[in-house]
Write a protein that holds these residues in place. Structure first.
Motif, PDB file in Angstrom:
ATOM      1  N   GLY A  44      46.963  29.254  21.423  1.00 23.86           N
ATOM      2  CA  GLY A  44      47.296  29.264  22.697  1.00 23.86           C
ATOM      3  C   GLY A  44      46.605  30.835  23.801  1.00 23.86           C
ATOM      4  N   THR A  45      47.233  31.848  22.937  1.00 28.90           N
ATOM      5  CA  THR A  45      47.609  32.987  23.245  1.00 28.90           C
ATOM      6  C   THR A  45      45.920  33.626  23.865  1.00 28.90           C
ATOM      7  N   ILE A  46      45.506  33.280  22.398  1.00 29.08           N
ATOM      8  CA  ILE A  46      44.532  33.437  22.324  1.00 29.08           C
ATOM      9  C   ILE A  46      43.046  33.021  23.038  1.00 29.08           C
ATOM     10  N   PHE A  47      43.625  31.341  22.986  1.00 34.58           N
ATOM     11  CA  PHE A  47      42.070  30.953  23.862  1.00 34.58           C
ATOM     12  C   PHE A  47      42.498  30.723  25.387  1.00 34.58           C
ATOM     13  N   ALA A  48      43.556  31.042  26.102  1.00 36.88           N
ATOM     14  CA  ALA A  48      44.008  30.986  27.071  1.00 36.88           C
ATOM     15  C   ALA A  48      42.628  33.001  27.671  1.00 36.88           C
ATOM     16  N   ASP A  49      41.685  32.982  27.050  1.00 38.15           N
ATOM     17  CA  ASP A  49      41.114  34.556  27.274  1.00 38.15           C
ATOM     18  C   ASP A  49      39.532  34.187  26.365  1.00 38.15           C
ATOM     19  N   PRO A  50      38.691  33.329  27.070  1.00 37.81           N
ATOM     20  CA  PRO A  50      37.824  33.817  26.298  1.00 37.81           C
ATOM     21  C   PRO A  50      37.350  34.925  25.306  1.00 37.81           C
ATOM     22  N   ARG A  51      37.336  35.778  26.106  1.00 34.57           N
ATOM     23  CA  ARG A  51      36.768  37.390  25.868  1.00 34.57           C
ATOM     24  C   ARG A  51      37.751  37.518  24.094  1.00 34.57           C
ATOM     25  N   ALA A  52      38.943  37.408  24.303  1.00 36.81           N
ATOM     26  CA  ALA A  52      40.114  37.257  23.277  1.00 36.81           C
ATOM     27  C   ALA A  52      39.353  36.199  22.115  1.00 36.81           C
ATOM     28  N   VAL A  53      38.717  34.977  22.574  1.00 42.63           N
ATOM     29  CA  VAL A  53      38.081  34.118  21.593  1.00 42.63           C
ATOM     30  C   VAL A  53      36.679  34.574  20.657  1.00 42.63           C
ATOM     31  N   ARG A  54      36.134  35.512  21.244  1.00 43.81           N
ATOM     32  CA  ARG A  54      34.903  35.869  20.703  1.00 43.81           C
ATOM     33  C   ARG A  54      35.292  37.124  20.210  1.00 43.81           C
ATOM     34  N   VAL A  55      36.186  37.700  20.724  1.00 40.75           N
ATOM     35  CA  VAL A  55      36.464  39.506  19.787  1.00 40.75           C
ATOM     36  C   VAL A  55      37.599  38.319  18.184  1.00 40.75           C
ATOM     37  N   ALA A  56      38.096  37.695  18.022  1.00 40.29           N
ATOM     38  CA  ALA A  56      39.093  37.169  17.306  1.00 40.29           C
ATOM     39  C   ALA A  56      38.419  36.403  16.432  1.00 40.29           C
ATOM     40  N   TYR A  57      36.925  35.283  16.725  1.00 40.60           N
ATOM     41  CA  TYR A  57      36.536  34.372  16.232  1.00 40.60           C
ATOM     42  C   TYR A  57      35.080  34.519  15.296  1.00 40.60           C
ATOM     43  N   THR A  58      34.450  34.897  16.523  1.00 43.77           N
ATOM     44  CA  THR A  58      33.055  35.893  16.189  1.00 43.77           C
ATOM     45  C   THR A  58      33.042  37.079  15.856  1.00 43.77           C
ATOM     46  N   GLU A  59      32.908  38.302  16.484  1.00 43.94           N
ATOM     47  CA  GLU A  59      32.915  39.322  16.358  1.00 43.94           C
ATOM     48  C   GLU A  59      33.405  40.789  15.627  1.00 43.94           C
ATOM     49  N   VAL A  60      34.560  40.428  15.324  1.00 39.76           N
ATOM     50  CA  VAL A  60      35.058  40.626  14.014  1.00 39.76           C
ATOM     51  C   VAL A  60      34.172  40.009  12.562  1.00 39.76           C
ATOM     52  N   LEU A  61      33.870  39.572  12.397  1.00 41.84           N
ATOM     53  CA  LEU A  61      32.772  39.157  11.101  1.00 41.84           C
ATOM     54  C   LEU A  61      32.214  39.866  11.885  1.00 41.84           C
ATOM     55  N   GLY A  62      31.258  40.734  12.547  1.00 44.94           N
ATOM     56  CA  GLY A  62      29.721  40.992  12.415  1.00 44.94           C
ATOM     57  C   GLY A  62      30.393  42.715  12.844  1.00 44.94           C
ATOM     58  N   GLY A  63      31.080  43.019  12.724  1.00 46.20           N
ATOM     59  CA  GLY A  63      31.325  44.675  12.287  1.00 46.20           C
ATOM     60  C   GLY A  63      30.607  45.155  10.737  1.00 46.20           C
ATOM     61  N   GLY A  64      31.121  46.815  11.015  1.00 43.92           N
ATOM     62  CA  GLY A  64      30.340  47.537   9.763  1.00 43.92           C
ATOM     63  C   GLY A  64      31.234  47.330   8.202  1.00 43.92           C
ATOM     64  N   SER A  65      31.929  48.487   7.751  1.00 36.34           N
ATOM     65  CA  SER A  65      32.375  48.293   6.910  1.00 36.34           C
ATOM     66  C   SER A  65      34.133  48.370   7.379  1.00 36.34           C
ATOM     67  N   GLU A  66      33.747  49.304   7.748  1.00 31.62           N
ATOM     68  CA  GLU A  66      35.756  49.750   7.839  1.00 31.62           C
ATOM     69  C   GLU A  66      36.274  48.044   9.024  1.00 31.62           C
ATOM     70  N   VAL A  67      35.463  47.319   9.856  1.00 28.58           N
ATOM     71  CA  VAL A  67      35.987  46.113  10.531  1.00 28.58           C
ATOM     72  C   VAL A  67      35.676  45.383   9.661  1.00 28.58           C
ATOM     73  N   GLN A  68      35.298  45.453   8.135  1.00 26.39           N
ATOM     74  CA  GLN A  68      35.072  44.144   7.077  1.00 26.39           C
ATOM     75  C   GLN A  68      36.660  44.584   6.473  1.00 26.39           C
ATOM     76  N   GLU A  69      36.772  45.412   6.004  1.00 23.35           N
ATOM     77  CA  GLU A  69      37.943  46.198   5.198  1.00 23.35           C
ATOM     78  C   GLU A  69      39.336  45.788   5.964  1.00 23.35           C
ATOM     79  N   TYR A  70      38.834  45.826   7.230  1.00 28.05           N
ATOM     80  CA  TYR A  70      40.331  45.521   8.283  1.00 28.05           C
ATOM     81  C   TYR A  70      40.142  43.770   8.173  1.00 28.05           C
ATOM     82  N   TRP A  71      39.113  43.475   8.603  1.00 27.09           N
ATOM     83  CA  TRP A  71      39.906  41.987   8.036  1.00 27.09           C
ATOM     84  C   TRP A  71      39.806  40.956   7.205  1.00 27.09           C
ATOM     85  N   LEU A  72      39.483  41.952   5.890  1.00 25.84           N
ATOM     86  CA  LEU A  72      40.174  41.166   4.212  1.00 25.84           C
ATOM     87  C   LEU A  72      41.572  41.336   3.909  1.00 25.84           C
TER      88      LEU A  72
END
Length: 213
Positions: A107-135
């Protein structure tokens, strides 16, 4: 007087730097959350945050480093809200704990559409630094579910066994279902999403019986 305590306009160097960092994180949330990672440049972040390129590189090594920190801030806010809600609820069952976590955290995340996009879309499209963090982030959340399973085993409500793969499966399902729901908010209300996540997570980590339909 040391450099760190020197005052400019009534604020110390640390206070001014912290303010610049906060503005860059806010700009990152706005840009990543509306234009996406590919549509966001360091120059644009600096323009929105009213800082210099030099200021940016004093805090972040790259655009992806900023994306990671924006995601961390979103998830920390979500986790803190969920933890506070669980603490207020007192002694609860695993099913109740999961329901509180998902309801308040998502609910905290879904309250802000920008947070939703970062949390569930953009974090999966980054380079190796983002992917290492995501794992690493995914493994950490899976660890939380393994602890839940261990607590259920201690209470005699689950059979002992290796819960590593089920926990990772639960994390993957949470992300995919939340992403799908975020794309169709009018069709998948938060309560329906929470119901499915509680049911699936209970089954995946081997806790008490899944929620009946």
């Amino acid at each position: 007087m040391g450099t760190s305590r020197r005052s400019y306009g009534g604020r110390t160097v640390e206070e001014r730097r912290a303010d610049r960092r906060d503005r860059m994180l806010a700009a990152g949330l706005e840009l990543f959350g509306t234009e996406g990672r590919n549509g966001t440049s360091i120059e644009r972040v600096c323009q929105v945050a009213s800082v210099s390129i030099r200021n940016f590189y004093e805090e972040f090594t790259s655009r992806d480093a900023l994306l990671v920190e924006v995601h961390k801030r979103i998830m920390e806010a979500s986790t803190q809200a969920a933890n506070a809600a669980c603490a207020s609820a007192g002694e609860v069952t695993l099913e109740e704990r999961l329901r509180i976590n998902f309801t308040v955290g998502l609910g905290t995340i879904f309250a802000d559409p920008r947070a939703v996009r970062v949390a569930y879309t953009e974090v999966l499209g980054g380079g190796s630094e983002v992917q290492e963090y995501w794992l690493a982030w995914r493994a950490n959340l899976a660890g939380v579910f393994r602890r839940y399973r261990a607590e259920e085993v201690e209470r005699g409500r689950a059979e002992d066994g290796d819960s590593t793969m089920p926990a990772l499966m639960a994390v993957g399902a949470i992300h995919e279902l939340a992403h799908a729901a975020s794309q169709r908010p009018s069709e998948v209300p938060l309560r329906a999403l929470v119901d499915e996540l509680v049911r699936f997570t209970l089954a995946a980590i081997g806790g008490s019986a899944a929620v009946s339909r």
